[in-house]
Write a protein that holds these residues in place. Structure first.
Motif, PDB file in Angstrom:
ATOM      1  N   HIS A  46       0.848  -1.189   0.000  1.00 49.44           N
ATOM      2  CA  HIS A  46       0.000   0.000   0.000  1.00 49.44           C
ATOM      3  C   HIS A  46       0.890   1.247   0.000  1.00 49.44           C
ATOM      4  O   HIS A  46       2.053   1.197   0.375  1.00 49.44           O
ATOM      5  N   GLN A  47       0.308   2.366  -0.419  1.00 51.81           N
ATOM      6  CA  GLN A  47       1.023   3.630  -0.454  1.00 51.81           C
ATOM      7  C   GLN A  47       0.912   4.299   0.912  1.00 51.81           C
ATOM      8  O   GLN A  47      -0.186   4.495   1.416  1.00 51.81           O
ATOM      9  N   GLN A  48       2.027   4.646   1.491  1.00 52.91           N
ATOM     10  CA  GLN A  48       2.037   5.303   2.791  1.00 52.91           C
ATOM     11  C   GLN A  48       2.501   6.751   2.597  1.00 52.91           C
ATOM     12  O   GLN A  48       3.596   7.000   2.100  1.00 52.91           O
ATOM     13  N   TYR A  80       4.993  22.592   2.427  1.00 50.13           N
ATOM     14  CA  TYR A  80       4.897  21.162   2.706  1.00 50.13           C
ATOM     15  C   TYR A  80       4.610  20.430   1.405  1.00 50.13           C
ATOM     16  O   TYR A  80       3.906  20.932   0.543  1.00 50.13           O
ATOM     17  N   TYR A  81       5.161  19.263   1.272  1.00 56.19           N
ATOM     18  CA  TYR A  81       4.823  18.405   0.155  1.00 56.19           C
ATOM     19  C   TYR A  81       4.695  16.981   0.674  1.00 56.19           C
ATOM     20  O   TYR A  81       5.261  16.622   1.693  1.00 56.19           O
ATOM     21  N   THR A  82       3.922  16.220  -0.040  1.00 58.37           N
ATOM     22  CA  THR A  82       3.671  14.837   0.361  1.00 58.37           C
ATOM     23  C   THR A  82       4.289  13.902  -0.668  1.00 58.37           C
ATOM     24  O   THR A  82       4.082  14.057  -1.861  1.00 58.37           O
ATOM     25  N   VAL A  83       5.063  12.980  -0.167  1.00 57.92           N
ATOM     26  CA  VAL A  83       5.587  11.910  -1.005  1.00 57.92           C
ATOM     27  C   VAL A  83       4.972  10.608  -0.505  1.00 57.92           C
ATOM     28  O   VAL A  83       4.534  10.523   0.639  1.00 57.92           O
ATOM     29  N   ALA A  87       4.815   0.589   1.108  1.00 55.43           N
ATOM     30  CA  ALA A  87       4.991  -0.156   2.352  1.00 55.43           C
ATOM     31  C   ALA A  87       4.227  -1.475   2.222  1.00 55.43           C
ATOM     32  O   ALA A  87       3.253  -1.573   1.485  1.00 55.43           O
ATOM     33  N   TYR A  88       4.687  -2.480   2.941  1.00 56.54           N
ATOM     34  CA  TYR A  88       4.069  -3.809   2.879  1.00 56.54           C
ATOM     35  C   TYR A  88       3.700  -4.260   4.282  1.00 56.54           C
ATOM     36  O   TYR A  88       4.380  -3.942   5.245  1.00 56.54           O
TER      37      TYR A  88
END
Length: 149
Positions: A46-48, A80-83, A87-88
């Motif tokens: 999944h994307q964290q 601010y930026y989100t990356v 993650a598993y």
């Protein structure tokens, strides 16, 4: 003309596996006959989100400077930026499979055929290839698994 063989090759590599995968037996579901839930652990990605802060100096016009009404100045601004990172985690999933002793054949909805394996038939009975009886019983024994004598 050069694109023709390449297009055909791409179509074969992409479309045929997709069609072949569609030819599999229907997915077993909880309400089908002789279907049991099985709990399996699966590694699920999944994307964290990960929020990063940064600061920068911004050139701005300011009012009320000494001797002049407007002057140029600098202010520190936060941004601010989100990356997202992959993650598993292990998740417990419910998968539906044929209950022990049953098998799915010919794309039928559910597990409708008894599976006869070594140890299924008692008292010298042998697995039957056809008919409604699972086992062919020797003389003097009867029942689906030759259990009555």
């Amino acid at each position: 003309m050069g694109a023709g063989p390449v297009s055909l090759w791409l179509w074969l590599c992409w479309a045929l596996p997709a069609r072949a995968s569609g030819a599999t037996e229907p997915r077993l579901q909880r309400d089908m006959p002789n279907v049991c839930p099985v709990f399996e652990l699966a590694l699920v990605g999944h994307q964290q989100p990960c929020v990063q802060a940064f600061s920068r100096m911004v050139k701005m016009w300011k009012q009320g400077c000494a001797g002049r009404k407007w002057c140029m100045g600098y202010e520190r601004r936060s941004g601010y930026y989100t990356v997202y990172k992959q993650a598993y985690r292990m998740e417990r999933q419910t998968v539906y499979k044929c209950c022990p002793g049953w098998v799915q054949r010919d794309g039928e909805p559910g597990c409708l055929h008894l599976l006869c394996t070594v140890g299924t038939c008692f008292n010298g009975g042998r697995c039957s290839e056809a008919g409604s009886q699972m086992c062919q019983c020797p003389a003097g024994f009867q029942g689906p698994r030759c259990q009555y004598g």
